[in-house]
Design a protein around this motif. Structure first.
Motif, short mmCIF file in Angstrom:
data_model
loop_
_atom_site.label_atom_id
_atom_site.label_comp_id
_atom_site.label_asym_id
_atom_site.label_seq_id
_atom_site.Cartn_x
_atom_site.Cartn_y
_atom_site.Cartn_z
N LYS A 1 0.82 -1.22 0.00
CA LYS A 1 0.00 0.00 0.00
C LYS A 1 0.85 1.26 0.00
O LYS A 1 0.39 2.34 -0.35
CB LYS A 1 -0.92 0.02 1.24
CG LYS A 1 -2.02 -1.03 1.21
CD LYS A 1 -3.30 -0.46 0.59
CE LYS A 1 -4.24 -1.57 0.15
NZ LYS A 1 -4.66 -2.43 1.26
N THR A 2 2.11 1.15 0.42
CA THR A 2 2.97 2.33 0.42
C THR A 2 3.45 2.61 -1.01
O THR A 2 3.57 1.69 -1.82
CB THR A 2 4.21 2.12 1.31
OG1 THR A 2 4.95 1.01 0.80
CG2 THR A 2 3.81 1.84 2.76
N TYR A 3 3.72 3.88 -1.29
CA TYR A 3 4.20 4.25 -2.62
C TYR A 3 5.49 3.52 -2.98
O TYR A 3 5.64 2.98 -4.06
CB TYR A 3 4.48 5.76 -2.69
CG TYR A 3 3.27 6.60 -2.96
CD1 TYR A 3 2.53 6.41 -4.12
CD2 TYR A 3 2.88 7.60 -2.06
CE1 TYR A 3 1.42 7.18 -4.38
CE2 TYR A 3 1.76 8.39 -2.32
CZ TYR A 3 1.03 8.17 -3.47
OH TYR A 3 -0.07 8.94 -3.73
N SER A 4 6.43 3.54 -2.02
CA SER A 4 7.73 2.95 -2.33
C SER A 4 7.64 1.42 -2.43
O SER A 4 8.28 0.81 -3.28
CB SER A 4 8.77 3.37 -1.29
OG SER A 4 8.31 3.06 0.00
N GLY A 5 6.81 0.82 -1.57
CA GLY A 5 6.63 -0.63 -1.63
C GLY A 5 6.05 -1.06 -2.97
O GLY A 5 6.52 -2.00 -3.62
N LYS A 6 5.05 -0.31 -3.40
CA LYS A 6 4.41 -0.57 -4.69
C LYS A 6 5.45 -0.42 -5.83
O LYS A 6 5.50 -1.23 -6.76
CB LYS A 6 3.27 0.43 -4.90
CG LYS A 6 2.48 0.24 -6.16
CD LYS A 6 1.27 -0.60 -5.89
CE LYS A 6 0.64 -1.08 -7.17
NZ LYS A 6 -0.21 -2.25 -6.96
N ALA A 7 6.26 0.65 -5.73
CA ALA A 7 7.25 0.91 -6.77
C ALA A 7 8.23 -0.26 -6.88
O ALA A 7 8.54 -0.72 -7.99
CB ALA A 7 8.00 2.21 -6.48
N PHE A 8 8.73 -0.74 -5.75
CA PHE A 8 9.67 -1.86 -5.78
C PHE A 8 9.00 -3.14 -6.30
O PHE A 8 9.61 -3.90 -7.05
CB PHE A 8 10.26 -2.12 -4.38
CG PHE A 8 11.40 -1.19 -4.02
CD1 PHE A 8 12.55 -1.14 -4.81
CD2 PHE A 8 11.34 -0.40 -2.88
CE1 PHE A 8 13.61 -0.30 -4.46
CE2 PHE A 8 12.40 0.44 -2.53
CZ PHE A 8 13.53 0.49 -3.33
N ASN A 9 7.76 -3.36 -5.89
CA ASN A 9 7.05 -4.55 -6.40
C ASN A 9 6.88 -4.48 -7.91
O ASN A 9 7.01 -5.48 -8.62
CB ASN A 9 5.70 -4.70 -5.70
CG ASN A 9 5.83 -5.40 -4.35
OD1 ASN A 9 6.57 -6.38 -4.22
ND2 ASN A 9 5.14 -4.90 -3.34
N ASN A 10 6.60 -3.27 -8.41
CA ASN A 10 6.46 -3.10 -9.86
C ASN A 10 7.78 -3.38 -10.58
O ASN A 10 7.79 -3.99 -11.66
CB ASN A 10 6.01 -1.68 -10.20
CG ASN A 10 4.52 -1.48 -9.94
OD1 ASN A 10 3.79 -2.46 -9.71
ND2 ASN A 10 4.07 -0.25 -9.96
N ILE A 11 8.87 -2.93 -9.98
CA ILE A 11 10.18 -3.14 -10.60
C ILE A 11 10.48 -4.64 -10.68
O ILE A 11 10.97 -5.14 -11.70
CB ILE A 11 11.28 -2.38 -9.82
CG1 ILE A 11 11.05 -0.87 -9.97
CG2 ILE A 11 12.67 -2.75 -10.33
CD1 ILE A 11 11.78 -0.04 -8.92
N ALA A 12 10.16 -5.35 -9.60
CA ALA A 12 10.38 -6.80 -9.60
C ALA A 12 9.58 -7.47 -10.72
O ALA A 12 10.08 -8.36 -11.42
CB ALA A 12 9.99 -7.39 -8.25
N LYS A 13 8.36 -7.00 -10.92
CA LYS A 13 7.52 -7.57 -11.99
C LYS A 13 8.11 -7.27 -13.37
O LYS A 13 8.06 -8.09 -14.28
CB LYS A 13 6.08 -7.03 -11.90
CG LYS A 13 5.32 -7.63 -10.73
CD LYS A 13 3.94 -7.00 -10.58
CE LYS A 13 3.31 -7.45 -9.27
NZ LYS A 13 2.21 -6.56 -8.86
N ARG A 14 8.69 -6.07 -13.51
CA ARG A 14 9.34 -5.73 -14.78
C ARG A 14 10.56 -6.61 -15.01
O ARG A 14 10.82 -7.04 -16.14
CB ARG A 14 9.74 -4.25 -14.80
CG ARG A 14 8.58 -3.33 -15.06
CD ARG A 14 9.02 -1.89 -15.23
NE ARG A 14 7.93 -1.05 -14.73
CZ ARG A 14 8.00 -0.27 -13.67
NH1 ARG A 14 9.14 -0.13 -13.02
NH2 ARG A 14 6.95 0.41 -13.27
#
Lengths: 84, 264
Positions: free
Chosen positions: B224-237
């Motif tokens: 739910k945090t901005y940074s957590g979401k950002a890192f999760n997105n990077i992992a998916k990329r």
């Protein structure tokens, strides 16, 4: 009005543009591994060579290394002296 | 299994390499990938602390290369995710205790067991950095939107390419939407224009990172945090999913009005 103009100059333009310009200059130097002094020496030597062969207008000479897309290039402009 | 080895590096210190390594590792493990993190910062280890695993260290990377223990004995299993392992750095040795050749062999051995091997590089461009990039397949460069960090990133890109690690990818860390909005911080396009590399992700400045590091719990556990979401997105990329970059630099209405009226 005067105060607001001054503010525009320092804030409205955004300091990021200053950062960008400085970085672009720094990176060119980092990449060619020449100090500003060496750069000036090179320009002076180049100019001497050119002047040996052609009459150039000293006042309007431009020499700069810049980044063009993926590669770096030195772009020089030696305007010839007008014939009197 | 033939995994992929990725180095997380930056040149400049303090831009978030260790935080990035911990979070991408955890995020990839949550995507059911087997991941081993290597702390290559010999003498200044911290990846264990960021992951909250500091109490579990028995052997370290130097013990493995010197043959004091088997690789499996030194790999610490994460307490939250059974897919995630950490190979800690030695704290009381120096960078010369391991060679590039030994790192290469170690990474090759790990790639046979893992989907991903992430190497947390030390700051600098000396031997520690050379060790960290030995044997990896991809370089991820972490940079913050500051002059010094971008300059060092450019240097690192040059060094990686000289070592045959072409097409490194960039992670822009600690981007502040408010400062970008008012033109006081370089935005993604500015940095790409200067460095001419592909951006893999953007992580906003987020105080939750400090809190998560305090606790030793990676922020990706809190999507739910901005940074957590950002890192999760990077992992998916990294996993090949097509996830667009978060639009974290949209100008706020308030700033827009201020700009139009000419107050800022």
């Amino acid at each position: 009005m005067f105060i607001s103009d001054e503010k525009t100059e320092t804030k409205g333009e955004g300091s990021k543009n200053i950062a960008k310009e400085r970085l672009q200059f720094i990176l060119v130097q980092d990449r060619i591994k020449l100090s500003p002094q060496q750069m000036e020496e090179m320009k002076a030597e180049l100019l001497d060579v050119i002047k040996k062969y052609i009459d150039v207008d000293d006042n309007d000479i431009e020499m700069d290394i810049s980044r063009e897309e993926e590669m770096m290039a030195m772009i020089a402009n030696f305007p010839l002296k007008k014939r009197e | 299994m033939e995994g992929k080895a990725i180095v997380i590096t930056s040149g400049k210190g303090g831009v978030g390499k260790t935080t990035t390594t911990a979070n991408l590792g955890t995020a990839l493990a949550m995507l059911d990938k087997k991941v081993c993190l290597i702390d290559a910062d010999i003498g200044l280890r911290n990846l264990d602390v960021v992951l909250g695993l500091e109490n579990r260290i028995v052997y370290d990377l130097i013990d493995v290369v010197e043959g004091n223990c088997r690789l499996e004995q030194a790999m610490i299993k994460d307490k939250r995710n059974p897919n995630l392992f950490l190979l800690p750095a030695a704290q009381t040795r120096d960078k010369d205790a391991v060679s590039e050749e030994q790192m290469k062999n170690l990474i090759n051995e790990l790639k046979e067991k893992m989907d991903y091997v992430l190497v947390d590089s030390p700051a600098g461009i000396e031997q520690g950095f050379r060790n960290a990039i030995a044997g990896v397949d991809l370089g991820l460069i972490v940079a913050t939107p500051e002059v010094s960090s971008v300059r060092d990133a450019d240097r690192i890109i040059g060094l990686l390419e000289a070592e045959g690690l072409n097409d490194p990818q960039l992670l822009i860390n600690r981007l502040r939407r408010d400062m970008v909005g008012r033109g006081d911080m370089m935005n993604i396009d500015d940095i790409v224009e200067i460095l001419a590399v592909e951006v893999l992700g953007v992580i906003p400045e987020d105080e939750n990172i400090v809190i998560s590091t305090n606790k030793g719990e990676p922020i990706v556990l809190k999507d739910k945090t901005y940074s957590g979401k950002a890192f999760n997105n990077i992992a998916k990329r990294i996993e090949g999913q097509d996830i667009p970059l978060m639009t974290i630099e949209k100008e706020s209405l308030f700033n827009k009005v201020k700009r139009i009226v000419g107050l800022s």
